[in-house]
Design a protein around this motif. Structure first.
Motif, PDB file in Angstrom:
ATOM      1  N   GLY A 195       8.527   0.192   2.874  1.00  0.00           N
ATOM      2  CA  GLY A 195       8.195  -0.331   1.521  1.00  0.00           C
ATOM      3  C   GLY A 195       6.823  -0.442   1.123  1.00  0.00           C
ATOM      4  O   GLY A 195       6.523  -0.245  -0.014  1.00  0.00           O
TER       5      GLY A 195
ATOM      6  N   ALA B 174      13.578  -1.531   0.551  1.00  0.00           N
ATOM      7  CA  ALA B 174      13.238  -0.889   1.805  1.00  0.00           C
ATOM      8  C   ALA B 174      13.278  -1.964   2.794  1.00  0.00           C
ATOM      9  O   ALA B 174      12.563  -1.940   3.779  1.00  0.00           O
ATOM     10  CB  ALA B 174      11.821  -0.495   1.424  1.00  0.00           C
TER      11      ALA B 174
ATOM     12  N   ALA C 146      15.917   2.733  -0.092  1.00  0.00           N
ATOM     13  CA  ALA C 146      15.099   3.415   0.812  1.00  0.00           C
ATOM     14  C   ALA C 146      15.082   2.809   2.433  1.00  0.00           C
ATOM     15  O   ALA C 146      14.433   2.592   2.837  1.00  0.00           O
ATOM     16  CB  ALA C 146      13.823   3.167   0.419  1.00  0.00           C
TER      17      ALA C 146
END
Length: 323
Positions: A12, A76, A102
């Motif tokens: 991230g 993330a 993600a």
């Protein structure tokens, strides 16, 4: 597009930092000492072009985010942290907010879809590290990563086009995928060995344990009737795009990093543990994945040293591979 990157660690942080450098408005969500360091000096983003300070809004409370109609979340966090992050988003983000996962594994997207109507997945091929507060490292250069995107449960739309365009502007390789889940499942098979990488001394025995775990994953996903892109397709997609930086010391993957930082936990339950789950649902034994999960859980909880165990001990308990 505006972005809220929920989980500004290795993946991230690199995504958020490079989007910010490309001129996209980014808010980072982090916690603890990492957040404090970001607030004090910016996020230190180490790329092949040097180290830059990414000075952008950062918070540990989604309630503080200024939500706009063009804001998307890039989720993330580690997979085992996703439920808490999603609950935070549910309570404070507009229900129309697109959530782009993600994350490793294949569980987060369905959990997000329970709470938000617009859910997307990134197939993350982004070698990166986060070992000290306030600093993240992109391990490949000049292309930091491959981030293909698609909608869950399938297809593409204007949002996938917009996000993919922004990711390319930030230096990533990215394309839209109508079958993103099939790509995520292949990535899962690559990640089932994360616990091996984190827990065991490197060598032939660790390689054999990893091979057995991947074989179990292949069998279980096939029995489940789940689409998985082939290993050849995955290798072709990666090609020679991701070139490891020679100026960095050797470091392991995401689970190794959790053990190295002494966090006390890891996302192994959503990697090798995902194969164990899918096997149990279908009455298929997954002894290698089960063993990897058990050992990695214990090592993480005890804050043991990464790569301190001997895979021969686990292989001896597993016995020969059944025909």
């Amino acid at each position: 597009m505006r972005y809220v990157v929920h989980g500004a660690g290795a993946v991230g942080g690199v995504i958020g930092g490079l989007l910010h450098r490309a001129g996209r408005p980014v808010t980072l969500v982090a916690r603890g000492a990492h957040l404090a360091a970001i607030r004090e000096s910016g996020l230190q983003l180490d790329t092949g072009d040097g180290v830059v300070a990414v000075v952008t809004p950062a918070t540990d409370r989604v309630a503080e985010v200024e939500w706009t109609p063009d804001t998307a979340v890039i989720l993330a966090v580690k997979s085992h942290q996703a439920m808490d992050a999603l609950a935070d988003l549910r309570d404070h983000a507009p229900s129309s907010t697109p959530v782009v996962c993600a994350t490793n594994g294949i569980a987060t997207e369905l959990a997000a879809l329970r709470l938000f109507a617009r859910v997307y997945a990134l197939c993350v091929m982004l070698p990166s590290t986060h070992l000290e507060p306030g600093r993240v490292v992109a391990k490949c250069h000049p292309t930091p990563g491959i981030l293909d995107i698609g909608r869950i449960p399938g297809g593409t739309d204007p949002l996938t086009d917009a996000v993919s365009t922004d990711l390319r502007a930030a230096g990533f390789v990215s394309q839209e995928r109508t079958d993103i889940s099939a790509w995520k499942r292949r990535k899962l098979l690559l990640n089932v060995g994360n616990g091996v990488d984190a827990s065991f001394e490197q060598g032939d025995a660790a390689d054999e344990l990893n091979r057995r775990a991947v074989d179990e994953g292949e069998r279980v996903l096939a029995a489940a009737g789940l689409a998985v892109v082939t290993a050849d397709e995955d290798r072709e997609r990666r090609g020679d795009l991701l070139r490891r930086r020679e100026d960095l010391p050797a470091a392991g993957g995401s689970t190794w990093q959790s053990l190295q930082r002494g966090t006390g936990d890891s996302e192994v339950d959503y990697l090798a543990g995902e194969i164990s789950l899918q096997g149990r649902l279908r009455g298929i034994a997954t002894p290698a994945c089960d063993a990897i999960v058990e050992v990695t859980r214990r090592l993480a909880a005890g804050r043991g040293r990464p790569r301190s165990l001997d895979a021969h001990d686990v292989l001896a308990g597993l016995g020969p591979v059944a025909d």
